[in-house]
Scaffold this active site. Structure first.
Site, PDB file in Angstrom:
ATOM      1  N   GLY A 144      -4.156  -1.783   5.834  1.00 55.45           N
ATOM      2  CA  GLY A 144      -3.466  -2.968   5.319  1.00 55.45           C
ATOM      3  C   GLY A 144      -4.145  -4.265   5.723  1.00 55.45           C
ATOM      4  O   GLY A 144      -4.390  -5.151   4.900  1.00 55.45           O
ATOM      5  N   ARG A 145      -4.486  -4.394   7.004  1.00 56.36           N
ATOM      6  CA  ARG A 145      -5.049  -5.663   7.488  1.00 56.36           C
ATOM      7  C   ARG A 145      -6.506  -5.851   7.073  1.00 56.36           C
ATOM      8  O   ARG A 145      -7.119  -6.863   7.398  1.00 56.36           O
ATOM      9  CB  ARG A 145      -4.882  -5.765   9.004  1.00 56.36           C
ATOM     10  CG  ARG A 145      -5.451  -4.607   9.786  1.00 56.36           C
ATOM     11  CD  ARG A 145      -4.924  -4.590  11.214  1.00 56.36           C
ATOM     12  NE  ARG A 145      -5.299  -3.395  11.956  1.00 56.36           N
ATOM     13  CZ  ARG A 145      -4.621  -2.252  11.928  1.00 56.36           C
ATOM     14  NH1 ARG A 145      -3.554  -2.134  11.168  1.00 56.36           N
ATOM     15  NH2 ARG A 145      -5.009  -1.215  12.654  1.00 56.36           N
ATOM     16  N   GLU A 161      -3.054  -6.007  15.768  1.00 57.42           N
ATOM     17  CA  GLU A 161      -2.627  -4.732  15.205  1.00 57.42           C
ATOM     18  C   GLU A 161      -3.743  -3.687  15.348  1.00 57.42           C
ATOM     19  O   GLU A 161      -3.492  -2.490  15.366  1.00 57.42           O
ATOM     20  CB  GLU A 161      -2.210  -4.887  13.730  1.00 57.42           C
ATOM     21  CG  GLU A 161      -1.181  -3.848  13.297  1.00 57.42           C
ATOM     22  CD  GLU A 161      -0.693  -3.992  11.859  1.00 57.42           C
ATOM     23  OE1 GLU A 161      -1.496  -4.368  10.979  1.00 57.42           O
ATOM     24  OE2 GLU A 161       0.487  -3.708  11.606  1.00 57.42           O
ATOM     25  N   LYS A 180      10.852   0.157  12.790  1.00 59.45           N
ATOM     26  CA  LYS A 180      11.284   0.394  11.402  1.00 59.45           C
ATOM     27  C   LYS A 180      12.394   1.440  11.372  1.00 59.45           C
ATOM     28  O   LYS A 180      13.407   1.292  10.683  1.00 59.45           O
ATOM     29  CB  LYS A 180      10.114   0.886  10.543  1.00 59.45           C
ATOM     30  CG  LYS A 180       9.017  -0.136  10.330  1.00 59.45           C
ATOM     31  CD  LYS A 180       7.967   0.430   9.389  1.00 59.45           C
ATOM     32  CE  LYS A 180       6.729  -0.433   9.373  1.00 59.45           C
ATOM     33  NZ  LYS A 180       5.622   0.142   8.618  1.00 59.45           N
ATOM     34  N   GLU A 226      10.929  -4.774   3.488  1.00 59.27           N
ATOM     35  CA  GLU A 226      10.961  -6.178   3.073  1.00 59.27           C
ATOM     36  C   GLU A 226      10.459  -6.332   1.639  1.00 59.27           C
ATOM     37  O   GLU A 226      11.070  -7.025   0.806  1.00 59.27           O
ATOM     38  CB  GLU A 226      10.063  -7.023   3.994  1.00 59.27           C
ATOM     39  CG  GLU A 226      10.538  -7.158   5.425  1.00 59.27           C
ATOM     40  CD  GLU A 226       9.984  -6.077   6.360  1.00 59.27           C
ATOM     41  OE1 GLU A 226       9.687  -4.953   5.885  1.00 59.27           O
ATOM     42  OE2 GLU A 226       9.870  -6.362   7.559  1.00 59.27           O
ATOM     43  N   LYS A 251       0.844  -1.198   0.000  1.00 57.92           N
ATOM     44  CA  LYS A 251       0.000   0.000   0.000  1.00 57.92           C
ATOM     45  C   LYS A 251       0.882   1.252   0.000  1.00 57.92           C
ATOM     46  O   LYS A 251       0.699   2.158  -0.793  1.00 57.92           O
ATOM     47  CB  LYS A 251      -0.897  -0.021   1.232  1.00 57.92           C
ATOM     48  CG  LYS A 251      -1.785   1.170   1.346  1.00 57.92           C
ATOM     49  CD  LYS A 251      -2.620   1.122   2.608  1.00 57.92           C
ATOM     50  CE  LYS A 251      -3.245   2.480   2.839  1.00 57.92           C
ATOM     51  NZ  LYS A 251      -3.941   2.574   4.112  1.00 57.92           N
ATOM     52  N   HIS A 261      -2.543 -32.840  20.869  1.00 58.46           N
ATOM     53  CA  HIS A 261      -1.426 -33.660  21.351  1.00 58.46           C
ATOM     54  C   HIS A 261      -0.262 -32.784  21.790  1.00 58.46           C
ATOM     55  O   HIS A 261       0.867 -33.241  21.870  1.00 58.46           O
ATOM     56  CB  HIS A 261      -1.014 -34.650  20.262  1.00 58.46           C
ATOM     57  CG  HIS A 261      -2.171 -35.519  19.886  1.00 58.46           C
ATOM     58  ND1 HIS A 261      -2.500 -36.668  20.575  1.00 58.46           N
ATOM     59  CD2 HIS A 261      -3.144 -35.347  18.952  1.00 58.46           C
ATOM     60  CE1 HIS A 261      -3.595 -37.189  20.053  1.00 58.46           C
ATOM     61  NE2 HIS A 261      -4.010 -36.401  19.076  1.00 58.46           N
TER      62      HIS A 261
HETATM   63  O1  F6P Z   1       4.267  -2.347   9.439  1.00 54.68           O
HETATM   64  C1  F6P Z   1       2.915  -2.629   9.537  1.00 54.68           C
HETATM   65  C2  F6P Z   1       2.238  -2.544   8.217  1.00 54.68           C
HETATM   66  O2  F6P Z   1       2.100  -1.220   7.853  1.00 54.68           O
HETATM   67  C3  F6P Z   1       0.898  -3.251   8.224  1.00 54.68           C
HETATM   68  O3  F6P Z   1      -0.088  -2.504   8.800  1.00 54.68           O
HETATM   69  C4  F6P Z   1       0.717  -3.510   6.771  1.00 54.68           C
HETATM   70  O4  F6P Z   1      -0.248  -4.490   6.546  1.00 54.68           O
HETATM   71  C5  F6P Z   1       2.102  -3.951   6.380  1.00 54.68           C
HETATM   72  O5  F6P Z   1       2.960  -3.206   7.201  1.00 54.68           O
HETATM   73  C6  F6P Z   1       2.468  -3.773   4.942  1.00 54.68           C
HETATM   74  O6  F6P Z   1       2.408  -2.439   4.534  1.00 54.68           O
HETATM   75  P1  F6P Z   1       2.465  -2.029   3.020  1.00 54.68           P
HETATM   76  O7  F6P Z   1       1.282  -2.646   2.330  1.00 54.68           O
HETATM   77  O8  F6P Z   1       2.420  -0.538   2.993  1.00 54.68           O
HETATM   78  O9  F6P Z   1       3.752  -2.566   2.447  1.00 54.68           O
END
Ligand code: F6P
Length: 548
Positions: free
Chosen positions: A267-268, A353, A511, A212, A206, A383
């Site tokens: 995002g979530r 979150e 971050k 990453e 987003k 188990h």
């Molecule tokens: O670091 C948390 C977060 O912002 C989440 O809320 C989100 O789902 C994820 O990282 C990925 O963010 P993006 O879609 O901006 O890469």
């Protein structure tokens, strides 16, 4: 004391909690043969039995009182109508618009967002068709066989976990691989299996600024170039889903290959948007649409059912009861369906979150908020960690889930699966008394003292709460309803706790510090005085190991 904890309903619930300690669910079931039927409801293909909870009518009414005190219905309507309820980021919260099939407009800042959403769905549908039909080919003219979906958090968990959950509905036209972690081990493993000429890369971010995701995409693009792909070929193989079109095009992705995202989708909460593109490629667009329809059905239920018969509201209130009055640290999700094994991880992000917060407006809270969410598939957990559920010292409410029918059902094994699921909630509820445990030892050679001692270890107090959710079949539509059920449950709890369920400031500091440490690791000179002694030592050890 906050207004919430001072409120009449909160105080009443505290007293009810004291009284209820002396009672046992076992007795309630004996006294009222209709308890299960009275405490069950169905909505959108989901049957919820919440009778194995430590609640009676008085508790339920007081909990409903909390919801009413919080003006839940007004706040719910405010979310659906696009009010800027995410007040720390001045944003609307409109993931529900992404699955709005009512035909009614939804306004954000006076503008109807529905035409953009419909355009995006059409773009996704065309794209999925083009890949599946072979209209869209790789740069050497070969059809796309593999999809590499790169993203993290909300830009990863939804499409990945829903793809797994809908395995029986996958079209098999492409193999979709998901990579999230910046740990290159994962990406390398995937790249080793796929061919650049036949692979489509979907970069989902987003913000288009997540370390990453950016790095994994860069590494993948290097791999693409190393394997013979040219700059001009990137357009055949790289697409992005982002609200930051400028950053995506600067990165080298053709503007036409950018699928939109909007600020008003967290995002979530974004799997319903083009973030769901890898999922749509996996299960086909019609099934993706059915997923949205299922979520829309749950939205309608949430908006229209009276609070006392409203599934997300009931589940939310039960969660509040255990968190705030029993001090439950966590709740556990137990899907008895292998394909739904990732669901606990999905709800973990959604819930933790959203409600892992301590500020209620301008005040810090004086009550507990979001719990820890965990769990895994049954029967495996029986188990291992179920021991703690049955005899541990904490209250850990459980949500059991089971589809009554599964595709290609193996009747014998499915009956075993179901019986284990039902037996676990029964055992948690009824437990085993000391007398029952002792009676089992009567005919053994143990002395009376030994029998009494062992019986104490075998005793199970029971009275452990759980919900059971059953589905006729976990098809795309029902799965959509299930996800929306948990979204709304989390929303209701956020309203009662007065936290902002839609920001995530807590993830930011890590971050920033991560970037500072990375530049320290990469810099020629050592400036570790900026760091505390422990962090400096860890950086040192890492630098030494890379210099060796
Ligand atoms: O670091 C948390 C977060 O912002 C989440 O809320 C989100 O789902 C994820 O990282 C990925 O963010 P993006 O879609 O901006 O890469």
């Amino acid at each position: 004391m906050s207004l919430l904890t001072q409120s009449e309903h909160w105080q009443q619930l505290s007293q009810l909690h004291e009284q209820i300690q002396a009672e046992h669910m076992r007795d309630w079931f004996k006294q009222d043969p209709d308890r299960a039927q009275k405490m069950s409801l169905s909505a959108c293909g989901i049957f919820l039995d919440y009778s194995k909870n430590l609640v009676n009518q008085e508790v339920m009414s007081a909990l409903l009182g909390l919801a009413q005190d919080a003006n839940l219905e007004v706040k719910r309507d405010a979310m659906f109508s696009g009010d800027k309820i995410n007040h720390t980021e001045h944003r609307s919260v409109l993931h529900t618009a992404l699955r709005n099939f009512s035909g009614a407009p939804v306004y954000e800042d006076g503008e109807n967002v529905m035409p953009e959403i419909e355009d995006c769905l059409t773009k996704m549908q065309r794209f999925v068709h083009a890949i599946h039909s072979g209209d869209h080919l790789g740069y050497t003219g070969k059809p796309i066989k593999d999809v590499l979906a790169i993203g993290i958090g909300g830009s990863f968990l939804g499409p990945k976990i829903m793809s797994e959950a809908l395995k029986p509905y996958q079209t098999g036209k492409v193999n979709v691989h998901f990579v999230a972690n910046v740990d290159a081990c994962h990406l390398q493993d995937v790249l080793a299996k796929v061919s650049p000429e036949e692979t489509l890369v979907i970069m989902s971010s987003k913000s288009f600024s997540t370390q990453e995701t950016l790095q994994n995409t860069l590494t993948t693009r290097e791999w693409f170039y190393r394997s013979g792909g040219q700059k001009k070929d990137v357009a055949h193989h790289f697409v992005a889903v982002s609200s930051n079109i400028e950053a995506a095009t600067d990165f080298g992705i053709a503007e036409d290959n950018v699928f939109p995202m909007w600020d008003w989708v967290g995002g979530r909460y974004s799997m319903w948007s083009a973030i769901g593109l890898p999922l749509a490629l996996n299960i086909g667009f019609d099934n993706f649409r059915a997923l949205l329809e299922g979520a829309f059905d749950m939205d309608q239920h949430f908006r229209t059912a009276p609070l006392a018969d409203n599934m997300p509201v009931i589940m939310a209130l039960l969660g509040i009861w255990y968190r705030n009055f029993f001090n439950a640290q966590s709740y556990v999700l137990l899907p008895y369906y292998h394909y739904l094994r990732g669901f606990p991880a999905y709800v973990q992000q959604l819930d933790m979150e959203s409600n892992g917060k301590r500020m209620a407006g301008e005040q810090a809270v004086d009550y507990l908020t979001g719990p820890i969410v965990w769990g895994s598939e049954g029967t495996n957990g029986q188990h291992s960690f179920h021991q703690l559920l049955h005899q541990g010292t904490s209250t850990i409410p459980a949500d059991f889930m089971l589809p009554l029918k599964v595709p290609n059902q193996h009747q014998v094994q499915h009956a075993m699966l179901a019986s284990n699921c039902f037996a676990q909630s029964q055992a948690l509820m009824q437990g085993k008394t000391f007398d029952e445990a002792y009676a089992e030892l009567v005919n053994t050679s143990l002395t009376d003292t030994q029998k009494a001692c062992l019986a104490k270890h075998k005793e199970m107090l029971g009275n452990k709460p759980s919900n059971t959710l059953l589905f006729q079949q976990l098809d795309p539509k029902t799965l959509g309803s299930l996800v929306a059920l948990y979204e709304h449950k989390v929303f209701v709890q956020g309203i009662i706790w007065q936290v902002n369920s839609f920001d995530q400031w807590g993830v930011e500091l890590g971050k920033v510090l991560g970037n500072q440490i990375l530049s320290e690791i990469n810099s020629a000179s050592v400036t570790k005085s900026e760091f505390d002694a422990s962090t400096a030592q860890l950086i040192d050890l890492f630098r030494q190991s890379t210099e060796e």
